[in-house]
Scaffold this active site. Structure first.
Site, PDB file in Angstrom:
ATOM      1  CB  SER A  48      17.368 -20.365   3.390  1.00 19.10           C
ATOM      2  OG  SER A  48      17.657 -22.077   4.992  1.00 19.10           O
TER       3      SER A  48
ATOM      4  CG  HIS B 185      19.125 -18.413   6.308  1.00 20.39           C
ATOM      5  ND1 HIS B 185      17.506 -18.702   6.164  1.00 20.39           N
ATOM      6  CD2 HIS B 185      18.892 -17.422   6.459  1.00 20.39           C
ATOM      7  CE1 HIS B 185      17.204 -17.810   6.236  1.00 20.39           C
ATOM      8  NE2 HIS B 185      18.005 -16.383   6.445  1.00 20.39           N
TER       9      HIS B 185
ATOM     10  CG  MET C  18      13.999 -24.113   7.112  1.00 20.60           C
ATOM     11  SD  MET C  18      14.791 -25.608   7.356  1.00 20.60           S
ATOM     12  CE  MET C  18      16.258 -25.409   8.183  1.00 20.60           C
TER      13      MET C  18
END
Length: 362
Positions: free
Chosen positions: A183, A210, A303
């Site tokens: 991500s 992501h 995260m």
């Protein structure tokens, strides 16, 4: 607790006001100033010493990329880019991440987005996450088509030394599949890993990064131009080929299905998982059901905890080796930390060693 001091940079007064209002609502954020163009941004940055900057990509005088490069050269700090979803905007955003930006937010409807409230929560979360980012380990990668060739020559020699590495179920003859989830900070990490894989790698590679729609194709094209293996945005129904990396399209979950004796990509619009579509958990869970394959799962910077549940499912069935990126090189150590906490991770590696670790299992 000290608040996160934010400088907002955007050439639209309307956008500056909107972003200011959104961020100021959060109790941990203090907007200390705004800047109307690139030159103003550099002046305010030097005067105010913010903790985080939100930086518009497209601006007159100095654009966001030029401002970012100046900041990163003088005194790096966390920067979140705001970008349009055009192809040009996506390409520039990836250049910005390469130049040191921690993350980006896609404006929902162009440079002046009256519907910016749609990404309010995402913007706040990314500013909070950026404030915790580890910039000390960012190494500015070469941006040339020779990256893969240069790095690959050293990997080949190392693999000959490490070639004896085998683990139970991981014979040279067993069919294998590599799946990578990442991500925040992922595009940089992926460039280090994907460009270091040799062209004769005898397995397919699946990647969930992501990203919103419109950006994953630019990411795939960029990595393809730098790598020895083929890199592409995944398409629904296509058969997996060895030596190819498939990046899940933004906005779609990517799963893998058995199709006779081969494997095929299956894209879906099922609900987001933990706020993400594509989701690493969804990809890992689908791969857990694939029989007669040894699996190598990699979780890198980002995260949150996406990938951890999927990793547990993978480990329940079949032969799986899991690699997590180390805290030393993770821009954000959320996803790798959560994976390590499951006690299912076999190796923790610095990002520059992940490709080699993958090859040791292959």
């Amino acid at each position: 607790m000290a608040k996160i001091r934010v400088l907002i940079v955007d050439d639209s007064a309307f956008m500056r006001k909107l972003i200011n209002d959104f961020l100021s609502e959060h109790p941990e954020i203090d907007v200390i100033g705004t800047a109307r163009n690139g030159e103003d941004a550099i002046k305010k940055w030097r005067e105010l010493h913010p903790d985080v900057i939100t930086l518009d990509v497209e601006m007159p005088k100095l654009n966001g990329l030029e401002v970012l490069k100046t900041i990163m050269k003088e005194q790096p700090l966390p920067v979140v880019m705001l970008s349009s979803t055009t192809k040009e905007g996506a390409d520039t955003t990836l250049q910005a991440i390469q130049a040191g930006a921690v993350d980006f937010v896609a404006k929902p409807s162009g440079s002046i987005s009256i519907d910016l409230h749609k990404i309010k929560t995402e913007l706040i979360q990314k500013v909070l996450s950026a404030s915790k980012a580890n910039l000390t380990k960012i190494n500015f990668l070469e941006d040339s088509k020779s990256v893969g060739k240069k790095q690959n020559s050293s990997i080949d020699s190392e693999i000959k030394v490490a070639g004896h590495v085998t683990t139970r179920g991981f014979t040279r003859e067993s069919k294998k599949i590599v799946c990578i989830g990442t991500s925040t900070g992922g595009p940089r990490a992926l460039q280090q890993v994907i460009t270091s894989l040799p062209k004769d790698i005898d397995v397919p590679v699946l990647v969930v990064q992501h990203m919103p729609p419109g950006f994953t194709k630019s990411l795939a094209n960029r990595l393809d131009s730098l790598s020895q293996i083929k890199v592409k945005e995944a398409e629904d129904g296509e058969l997996l080929q060895k030596g190819t990396a498939y990046i899940a399209p933004g906005g779609f979950h990517m799963e893998v299905k058995n199709l006779g004796s081969t494997l095929a990509v299956s894209l879906s619009l099922s609900p987001p998982r933990n706020g993400h579509r594509p989701s690493v958990d969804v990809m890992f869970e689908s791969i857990s059901s694939i029989k007669n394959y040894s699996k190598i799962a990699v979780i890198m910077t980002g995260m949150g905890s996406d990938g951890s549940r999927g990793l547990i499912e993978m480990k329940k069935s079949g032969t799986v080796k899991a690699i997590a990126e180390s805290q030393d090189t993770s821009i954000v150590f959320g996803m790798p930390k959560a994976a390590i906490a499951t006690n299912m991770v076999d190796e923790v590696a610095n990002v520059e060693n992940i490709a080699q670790t993958i090859m040791n299992y292959i």
